[in-house]
Design an enzyme around this catalytic site. Sequence first.
Site, mmCIF file in Angstrom:
data_model
loop_
_atom_site.group_PDB
_atom_site.id
_atom_site.type_symbol
_atom_site.label_atom_id
_atom_site.label_comp_id
_atom_site.label_asym_id
_atom_site.label_seq_id
_atom_site.Cartn_x
_atom_site.Cartn_y
_atom_site.Cartn_z
ATOM 1 C CG LEU A 21 28.113 40.716 49.111
ATOM 2 C CD1 LEU A 21 28.332 42.156 48.785
ATOM 3 C CD2 LEU A 21 29.173 39.885 48.597
ATOM 4 C CE1 TYR A 145 30.800 27.938 53.404
ATOM 5 C CE2 TYR A 145 31.093 27.438 50.930
ATOM 6 C CZ TYR A 145 30.509 28.165 52.198
ATOM 7 O OH TYR A 145 29.393 29.076 51.662
ATOM 8 C CB THR A 173 27.688 33.098 39.680
ATOM 9 O OG1 THR A 173 26.948 33.952 39.199
ATOM 10 C CG2 THR A 173 27.301 31.622 38.749
ATOM 11 C CE LYS A 196 46.386 42.254 44.769
ATOM 12 N NZ LYS A 196 46.826 41.439 43.839
ATOM 13 C CD1 TRP A 210 49.105 39.089 42.368
ATOM 14 C CD2 TRP A 210 48.197 37.557 43.752
ATOM 15 N NE1 TRP A 210 49.528 39.495 43.948
ATOM 16 C CE2 TRP A 210 49.063 38.449 44.551
ATOM 17 C CE3 TRP A 210 47.815 36.418 44.325
ATOM 18 C CZ2 TRP A 210 49.187 38.165 45.982
ATOM 19 C CZ3 TRP A 210 48.069 36.282 45.670
ATOM 20 C CH2 TRP A 210 48.666 37.308 46.402
ATOM 21 C CG ASP A 279 45.815 32.995 34.605
ATOM 22 O OD1 ASP A 279 45.967 34.068 35.335
ATOM 23 O OD2 ASP A 279 45.971 32.797 33.478
#
Length: 323
Positions: A21, A145, A173, A196, A210, A279
């Site tokens: 990316l 990691y 971020t 989705k 979700w 969440d």
Amino acid sequence: MSADKKPRQGKVIMVTGSSGLVGKAIQKVAEEDPRPDEKFVFVSSKDADLTSRAETEALFEKHHPTHVIHLAAMVGGLFRNLRYNLDFWRNNCLINDNVLHTSHLHDVEKVVSCLSTCIFPDKTTYPIDETMIHNGPPHDSNFGYSYAKRMIDIQNRGYFVQHKRRYTSVIPTNVFGPHDNFNLEDGHVVPGLINKVYTAKKNGTPFTIWGTGAPLRQFIYSIDLARLFLWVLREYDEVDPIILSVGEEDEVSIKEAAESIIRAFNFTGEVVYDTSKSDGQFKKTASNAKLRKFLPDFKFTPLDVAIKETVDWFVENYDTARK
């Protein structure tokens, strides 16, 4: 170690891990604004196994970089991290040491390494800033990691103290954009939601999110991050890390991000919030005060524009994007 000391003609900027990316975004930005004194070399795991010192050395001998943007890493979603924390620690430490030490041996002037906000202590106060990285242990789920990434900061300090090297690191971020990982199993929030909505629209089924959609996140478009990466490479002179992020005032909820994606797709179907799903962390707010001190006028791409461009790229590249 390269013994020749030929005079260098401009910068040769080698970008490791460039097939992902952020690497693709840096390539796009560099091509759109070429500079006569800069030559970019984009390398990936196809070019060298960076856990191997010999292959790393051969890569540097081939390209003779003067500058390195270090993006390469062993990465994975929550499930892989939980199962393979030792592998994430060992492989990332090998990659980072090979890239940094080979850079030093080849007299590379500057290395900019990419860290992650997951390196911050699990128990902390908000907003988080650059001084807080080593204040406590990271979250247990991906400690391998996280600690490997933290050690880049320690190593950069060591090269400065012992050899006066200006090697540094950046902490983005939540990055999203074209060439993201849109896999539903281990992709991040925005690419997962994009996949989705695409599927829901195509099949005429509800779009299920979700959780409640309430958690807050700071999303940064990969193209904006790429511009900031190049600024760090060219202008930022500190060894200490710098957070690259939109401001606290630009934090948005998962619900707001989902609604932006819905608009980008012109999706008119049913939207369901599956509140039986967790969440996760409510907020991870990071301060970009240090960045704003240097670049008070930097303009971030508006979220709706960035999401629309990402959605359009995903639709055009659907067959390869979701793998």
